[in-house]
Design an enzyme around this catalytic site. Structure first.
Site, PDB file in Angstrom:
ATOM      1  N   PHE A 149      44.422  70.846   4.417  1.00  0.00           N
ATOM      2  CA  PHE A 149      43.794  71.523   3.283  1.00  0.00           C
ATOM      3  C   PHE A 149      44.777  72.343   2.455  1.00  0.00           C
ATOM      4  CE2 PHE A 149      43.720  75.071   6.287  1.00  0.00           C
ATOM      5  CZ  PHE A 149      44.033  76.140   5.455  1.00  0.00           C
ATOM      6  N   LYS A 173      43.484  59.885   3.037  1.00  0.00           N
ATOM      7  CA  LYS A 173      42.308  60.641   3.503  1.00  0.00           C
ATOM      8  C   LYS A 173      42.683  62.113   3.392  1.00  0.00           C
ATOM      9  CE  LYS A 173      40.469  62.769   6.321  1.00  0.00           C
ATOM     10  NZ  LYS A 173      40.045  64.183   6.050  1.00  0.00           N
ATOM     11  N   GLU A 176      38.822  67.338   3.740  1.00  0.00           N
ATOM     12  CA  GLU A 176      37.451  67.390   3.222  1.00  0.00           C
ATOM     13  C   GLU A 176      37.130  68.769   2.634  1.00  0.00           C
ATOM     14  OE1 GLU A 176      38.564  67.289   6.216  1.00  0.00           O
ATOM     15  OE2 GLU A 176      37.290  68.306   7.689  1.00  0.00           O
ATOM     16  N   SER A 226      47.399  70.161  11.845  1.00  0.00           N
ATOM     17  CA  SER A 226      47.631  71.028  13.006  1.00  0.00           C
ATOM     18  C   SER A 226      48.175  70.221  14.193  1.00  0.00           C
ATOM     19  CB  SER A 226      46.326  71.717  13.386  1.00  0.00           C
ATOM     20  OG  SER A 226      45.373  70.730  13.706  1.00  0.00           O
ATOM     21  N   CYS A 281      52.545  75.937   5.919  1.00  0.00           N
ATOM     22  CA  CYS A 281      53.198  75.558   7.176  1.00  0.00           C
ATOM     23  C   CYS A 281      54.609  76.134   7.250  1.00  0.00           C
ATOM     24  CB  CYS A 281      53.257  74.055   7.304  1.00  0.00           C
ATOM     25  SG  CYS A 281      54.177  73.335   5.956  1.00  0.00           S
ATOM     26  N   GLU A 382      49.429  79.729  16.303  1.00  0.00           N
ATOM     27  CA  GLU A 382      49.515  79.679  14.836  1.00  0.00           C
ATOM     28  C   GLU A 382      48.229  80.291  14.286  1.00  0.00           C
ATOM     29  OE1 GLU A 382      49.106  75.825  12.889  1.00  0.00           O
ATOM     30  OE2 GLU A 382      50.567  76.461  11.390  1.00  0.00           O
TER      31      GLU A 382
HETATM   32  P1  NAD Z   1      43.792  69.922  10.539  1.00  0.00           P
HETATM   33  O1  NAD Z   1      44.666  69.383  11.593  1.00  0.00           O
HETATM   34  O2  NAD Z   1      42.528  70.595  10.918  1.00  0.00           O
HETATM   35  O3  NAD Z   1      43.352  68.736   9.533  1.00  0.00           O
HETATM   36  C1  NAD Z   1      44.304  67.855   8.980  1.00  0.00           C
HETATM   37  C2  NAD Z   1      43.618  66.537   8.655  1.00  0.00           C
HETATM   38  O4  NAD Z   1      43.121  65.953   9.860  1.00  0.00           O
HETATM   39  C3  NAD Z   1      42.421  66.675   7.722  1.00  0.00           C
HETATM   40  O5  NAD Z   1      42.421  65.599   6.819  1.00  0.00           O
HETATM   41  C4  NAD Z   1      41.227  66.628   8.667  1.00  0.00           C
HETATM   42  O6  NAD Z   1      40.085  66.061   8.080  1.00  0.00           O
HETATM   43  C5  NAD Z   1      41.719  65.746   9.797  1.00  0.00           C
HETATM   44  N1  NAD Z   1      41.168  66.136  11.105  1.00  0.00           N
HETATM   45  C6  NAD Z   1      40.782  67.380  11.495  1.00  0.00           C
HETATM   46  N2  NAD Z   1      40.370  67.352  12.782  1.00  0.00           N
HETATM   47  C7  NAD Z   1      40.519  66.087  13.208  1.00  0.00           C
HETATM   48  C8  NAD Z   1      40.268  65.435  14.463  1.00  0.00           C
HETATM   49  N3  NAD Z   1      39.803  66.097  15.527  1.00  0.00           N
HETATM   50  N4  NAD Z   1      40.528  64.121  14.557  1.00  0.00           N
HETATM   51  C9  NAD Z   1      41.018  63.443  13.501  1.00  0.00           C
HETATM   52  N5  NAD Z   1      41.260  64.006  12.294  1.00  0.00           N
HETATM   53  C10 NAD Z   1      41.021  65.308  12.152  1.00  0.00           C
HETATM   54  O7  NAD Z   1      44.700  70.874   9.629  1.00  0.00           O
HETATM   55  P2  NAD Z   1      44.236  71.816   8.428  1.00  0.00           P
HETATM   56  O8  NAD Z   1      43.471  72.967   8.974  1.00  0.00           O
HETATM   57  O9  NAD Z   1      43.658  71.016   7.333  1.00  0.00           O
HETATM   58  O10 NAD Z   1      45.673  72.314   7.904  1.00  0.00           O
HETATM   59  C11 NAD Z   1      46.376  73.377   8.470  1.00  0.00           C
HETATM   60  C12 NAD Z   1      47.375  72.897   9.497  1.00  0.00           C
HETATM   61  O11 NAD Z   1      48.276  71.976   8.914  1.00  0.00           O
HETATM   62  C13 NAD Z   1      48.236  74.021  10.042  1.00  0.00           C
HETATM   63  O12 NAD Z   1      48.366  73.835  11.429  1.00  0.00           O
HETATM   64  C14 NAD Z   1      49.576  73.817   9.335  1.00  0.00           C
HETATM   65  O13 NAD Z   1      50.688  74.328  10.010  1.00  0.00           O
HETATM   66  C15 NAD Z   1      49.618  72.348   9.255  1.00  0.00           C
HETATM   67  N6  NAD Z   1      50.545  71.901   8.225  1.00  0.00           N
HETATM   68  C16 NAD Z   1      51.735  71.410   8.650  1.00  0.00           C
HETATM   69  C17 NAD Z   1      52.677  71.000   7.711  1.00  0.00           C
HETATM   70  C18 NAD Z   1      54.001  70.459   8.142  1.00  0.00           C
HETATM   71  O14 NAD Z   1      54.728  69.998   7.295  1.00  0.00           O
HETATM   72  N7  NAD Z   1      54.345  70.471   9.414  1.00  0.00           N
HETATM   73  C19 NAD Z   1      52.375  71.092   6.342  1.00  0.00           C
HETATM   74  C20 NAD Z   1      51.133  71.596   5.953  1.00  0.00           C
HETATM   75  C21 NAD Z   1      50.218  71.999   6.920  1.00  0.00           C
END
Ligand code: NAD
Length: 497
Positions: A149, A173, A176, A226, A281, A382
């Site tokens: 997000f 994808k 959401e 994450s 991140c 985190e």
């Molecule tokens: P998230 O992991 O909750 O979601 C990321 C994506 O995965 C979304 O599209 C979501 O719909 C999908 N998703 C969520 N739960 C899922 C599941 N159980 N199974 C399959 N798909 C699933 O992350 P977020 O809250 O949207 O974003 C924040 C996180 O992203 C933080 O941990 C941040 O550090 C990380 N991030 C990392 C980087 C990097 O470059 N390493 C960059 C940006 C964000």
């Protein structure tokens, strides 16, 4: 209520969605839209469109691909304020920050415009008599990207412009929670001349993601999000035979040595910890003060924190917006409570911040904890919010041990005026991206972005040379032209003479 649809085969996918999710304005706390969630049958439609488009797109000349990318680059540039406004309305971050993130995404599109140069192979003439060898890189087919997000336009742009430039077709994808920017950009790409089906956007949650991971028509998956989800994506995707790069979470440290410019360090720590409400991140989550630095640096940081203007992202005076959702707000508040309970010293309490007229918004002011120790949850986990933890380290060696002992290893920064100390740190620290007097060392598009350890599953970072390699497969050709002499059958291992 505004409806957000998928984008499949160059147009909105208007069919009735089996399920939908709410999208909120984080500044007011009100629902502003509904987003369609793709079930496996919609993912099938997207894969079918991407597969139909794949053959012609892979055979499209580099000149034409480059021209479409240049046109897309211009459209994104002209529309970046509108994309930024969409991001602010769903993510909450302040408008200047949202537009700035689109500019960083634009740099990846500009990098991808150089695809004719980037895909050049190698050629060796006469490796044997009349025999030449050369290497070429070819697209994988249908690729998918699953994004978080926090950067609704930029992180997808780390992926699809490069994948598409390399001759692949793509299914995105996005999160959401803030899905509109992706559909807006897909429309711009179509306007730029991208053939239908080359870029598709499907919305949804785990059900949609799992359908992507299991789909036999998808060759590769890029993920950013994450750590627990990154691990799931990597294991499931590679288990299904796909190429996967999965970038995970972070806990970035900023080490300040006693000789550092403390005004620069204070400005940098506040910008990097509280920008985008800490939902980056590459945000600084831990400030490691070495020797006597804390007592001199913390007053400077507090002085800056109290002047920060927290408010709705769309208001020009705001410097820090709300958190993305009510649930995330509650989770971050929970960590602030935990920090207090565990004995850290809460020297600035952002829970007191009020934004008049926006009482239902997901706001939390900047929080600063001093005397945090590595056992505390606020250090280990985190938090992804405006919470900065100060750990006091007696020496450089102890600071380094702390950083290298952390399970995350995305970004790190050191502040010092000693070039030798900085050089030693850059060599010894076990983290993917290192800043020297730079708090958020996000590499330019022509370098690759990515962390180590639990911040990355897979071998490939995104964009730069590694991005080109991820979205292509190498092939080496050995050719003999012309070969008028036939030297007869030889059952020995081929020797080059
Ligand atoms: P998230 O992991 O909750 O979601 C990321 C994506 O995965 C979304 O599209 C979501 O719909 C999908 N998703 C969520 N739960 C899922 C599941 N159980 N199974 C399959 N798909 C699933 O992350 P977020 O809250 O949207 O974003 C924040 C996180 O992203 C933080 O941990 C941040 O550090 C990380 N991030 C990392 C980087 C990097 O470059 N390493 C960059 C940006 C964000």
């Amino acid at each position: 209520m505004r409806q957000i649809t998928h984008w499949i085969d160059g147009k909105p996918w208007e069919e009735r969605a089996a399920s939908k999710g709410p999208v909120y304005d984080p500044a007011t706390g009100e629902q502003t839209a509904e987003v369609a969630f793709a079930d496996p049958s919609v993912v099938d439609e997207a894969v079918a469109a991407a597969t139909r488009a794949a053959e012609a797109w892979r055979d499209t000349s580099l000149a034409v691909r480059g021209r479409v990318l240049f046109a897309f680059r211009d459209l994104v540039d002209r529309n970046k304020k509108e994309i930024g406004a969409l991001i602010t309305s769903e993510h909450g971050k302040v408008l200047s920050d949202a537009v700035g993130s689109v500019t960083r995404g634009l740099e990846v599109i500009e990098f991808a415009c150089g695809v004719p140069q980037l895909l050049k192979g190698e050629f060796s003439e006469n490796v044997s008599s009349d025999v030449d060898s050369y290497s070429i890189r070819q697209p994988l087919g249908v690729c998918a990207g699953i994004t978080p997000f926090n950067f609704p336009a930029m992180v997808p742009m780390w992926m699809y412009p490069i994948a598409i430039a390399c001759g692949n077709t793509f299914i995105l994808k996005p999160s959401e929670k803030d899905p509109s920017a992706s559909v807006f950009c897909a429309r711009l790409f179509t306007e730029a001349g991208l053939p239908d089906g080359v870029l598709n956007v499907v919305h949804g949650d785990k059900v949609t993601v799992d359908a992507i991971l299991e789909h036999p028509g998808i060759a590769a998956v890029s993920f950013v999000g994450s750590t627990p989800v990154a691990k799931h994506i990597y294991e499931t995707g590679t288990g299904a035979g796909k190429r996967v790069q999965a970038l995970g979470g972070a806990k970035n440290h900023m080490v300040v040595l006693p000789d550092a410019d403390l005004d620069l360090a204070a400005d940098s720590a506040v910008s990097a910890a509280y920008g985008s409400a800490g939902e980056r991140c590459m945000a600084i989550a831990v400030l490691v003060t070495v020797g006597d630095v804390a007592d001199r640096l913390l007053p400077k940081i507090r002085e800056r924190i109290v002047r920060l203007k927290v408010g709705p992202g769309a208001a020009p005076a705001s410097e820090m917006g709300p958190l993305v959702t009510r649930d995330h707000h509650a989770r971050v508040m929970g960590y602030v409570e935990k920090g207090v309970a565990e004995g850290a010293e809460l020297v600035e309490d952002g829970r007191k911040t009020k934004v008049p007229g926006h009482e239902k918004g997901f706001f939390l002011g900047p929080c600063l904890f001093d005397r945090v120790t590595p056992e505390m949850a606020i250090y280990r986990d985190e938090i992804f919010g405006p919470v900065l933890s100060v750990v006091r380290a007696p020496s450089y060696d102890q600071a380094l041990t702390l950083v290298n002992g952390n399970r995350y290893a995305n970004g790190v920064a050191i502040f010092t005026n000693d070039g030798g100390a900085a050089r030693r740190f850059q060599n010894e620290v076990q983290v993917g991206m290192v800043g020297i007097n730079v708090p958020i060392p996000v590499p330019m598009a022509y370098y690759s972005f990515g962390g180590w350890k639990s911040s990355l599953f897979g071998d490939s970072h995104v964009h730069g040379r590694e991005g080109i390699h991820f979205y292509t497969r190498g092939k080496v050709v050995t050719s003999r032209w012309p070969d008028p002499q036939h030297r007869g059958v030889n059952l020995g291992f081929p020797q080059m003479k």
